[in-house]
Scaffold this active site. Sequence first.
Site, mmCIF file in Angstrom:
data_model
loop_
_atom_site.group_PDB
_atom_site.id
_atom_site.type_symbol
_atom_site.label_atom_id
_atom_site.label_comp_id
_atom_site.label_asym_id
_atom_site.label_seq_id
_atom_site.Cartn_x
_atom_site.Cartn_y
_atom_site.Cartn_z
ATOM 1 N N ASP A 3 10.740 104.271 50.608
ATOM 2 C CA ASP A 3 10.789 102.900 50.109
ATOM 3 C C ASP A 3 10.591 101.887 51.235
ATOM 4 O OD1 ASP A 3 10.914 100.908 48.206
ATOM 5 O OD2 ASP A 3 13.097 100.734 48.266
ATOM 6 N N SER B 21 15.912 92.403 49.018
ATOM 7 C CA SER B 21 15.270 93.664 49.350
ATOM 8 C C SER B 21 14.242 93.480 50.457
ATOM 9 C CB SER B 21 14.568 94.222 48.109
ATOM 10 O OG SER B 21 14.445 95.606 48.201
ATOM 11 N N HIS C 227 9.029 98.872 47.309
ATOM 12 C CA HIS C 227 9.075 98.340 45.950
ATOM 13 C C HIS C 227 8.878 96.826 45.899
ATOM 14 C CE1 HIS C 227 13.536 97.851 46.768
ATOM 15 N NE2 HIS C 227 13.292 96.712 46.141
#
Length: 420
Positions: free
Chosen positions: A176, A267, A143
Amino acid sequence: MDHPTAPVPPHAPRGEAGPTPTTAYTSALTAPPPPRLRRHRGRRVGELAAVGILSAALATGGTWGVISLTDESPGSSPAASADTGGSSVVPVSSAAKTNPDWNAVTDAVSPSVVAISVRSGSSGGEGSGVIIDDQGHVLTNHHVVSGAGEGGEISVTLADGSSYAGTIAGEDPSTDLAVVTITDPPQDLRPMTMGSSGGLRVGDPVMAVGNPLGLAGTVTTGIVSALDRPVTTSGSEGGDNPFAQERSTPVVTSAIQTSAAVNPGNSGGALVDAAGRLVGINSSIATVGGSSGQSGSIGIGFAIPVDEAQWIAEQLIEDGTAEHAFLGVTPTDGSASVGAATRSGARIGSVTSGSAADKAGLQEGDLVVGVDGTTVGSAESLVGLIHAKRIGSTVSLAVIRDGEERTLEATLGTAPAARG
């Protein structure tokens, strides 16, 4: 930007009874349905209205998605006491779980963590990444870079402040994870030393390293709060954000839960042990829901275990895509009685003919309550645990059938491409 939140149930210990299932999905492994919204029990409503998990909340300005949690639930030498397996190289040889030298760990790992910036038109996002070899491959979250496919540009900034263009070597939305290749990388790259998430224990000290809120080189410390926590990521925001993408196959992760503070921008960054070895890729956080829309750290963060991440990264570098292990069942949340006790687990709704589950002898109606000694408290838990396994590995399944617990051995196959 408004960040969506979703109420979810309280986090129960592994094996604790979960709620009645509402939907079935295939553990082989496609992702489960969108999160089931539930109210908290035993909480003061005005104080903590809900807890959601924002997968993309760790990539500032990028794709924002909502994820939910399912209900489920000494004394050796200093160097050995920090051992979690993985590489025999220990960046911080004096590491000790009881008294970590975080200064030494920071010096060892910071050069291996990068800031990633993605720009598309007037919009963009920032995240983090981990250098995994001297060829310029950087492991990050899907993402973080998902908006770069349509004319977007990727910039990778090293710890010394130098920036390089990057390209996507491979992406795997179902876990992911993604690998970015630095264009013409310098020869003095410092790859991260790989550890093993398999050796982690609840209570182990860990450090999160990344680019939260655009503040490159930030480190925070905490402990491993839980292991094999089933975390489900689904959905995205709409609007004019070019990075927003509707996720048709939600991500299910058997995650490392940590108290180390992680925030938007972390992230794709590193979760390392006291010896300075990579044990996870930071990917999601729990947030306070309700009308406030807060998305900062509340001390509950989640990381993709490095054993799974490394396996996927190897495939992405080799082929640009990744295959996943396939059990071949359709589970729902369920429970069964064994004597006077009630056990929660993954109820088998159907078994694919010729699959690993079929060959192992799993039957419709069986309740799977464990995988390789790890408690399975829900369908999501089974999905996450199987998804983390390598193709061809043999798993031991604890199954309740006709009121008795038995053990079945299954050698996992390859998930059909349409389900991967």
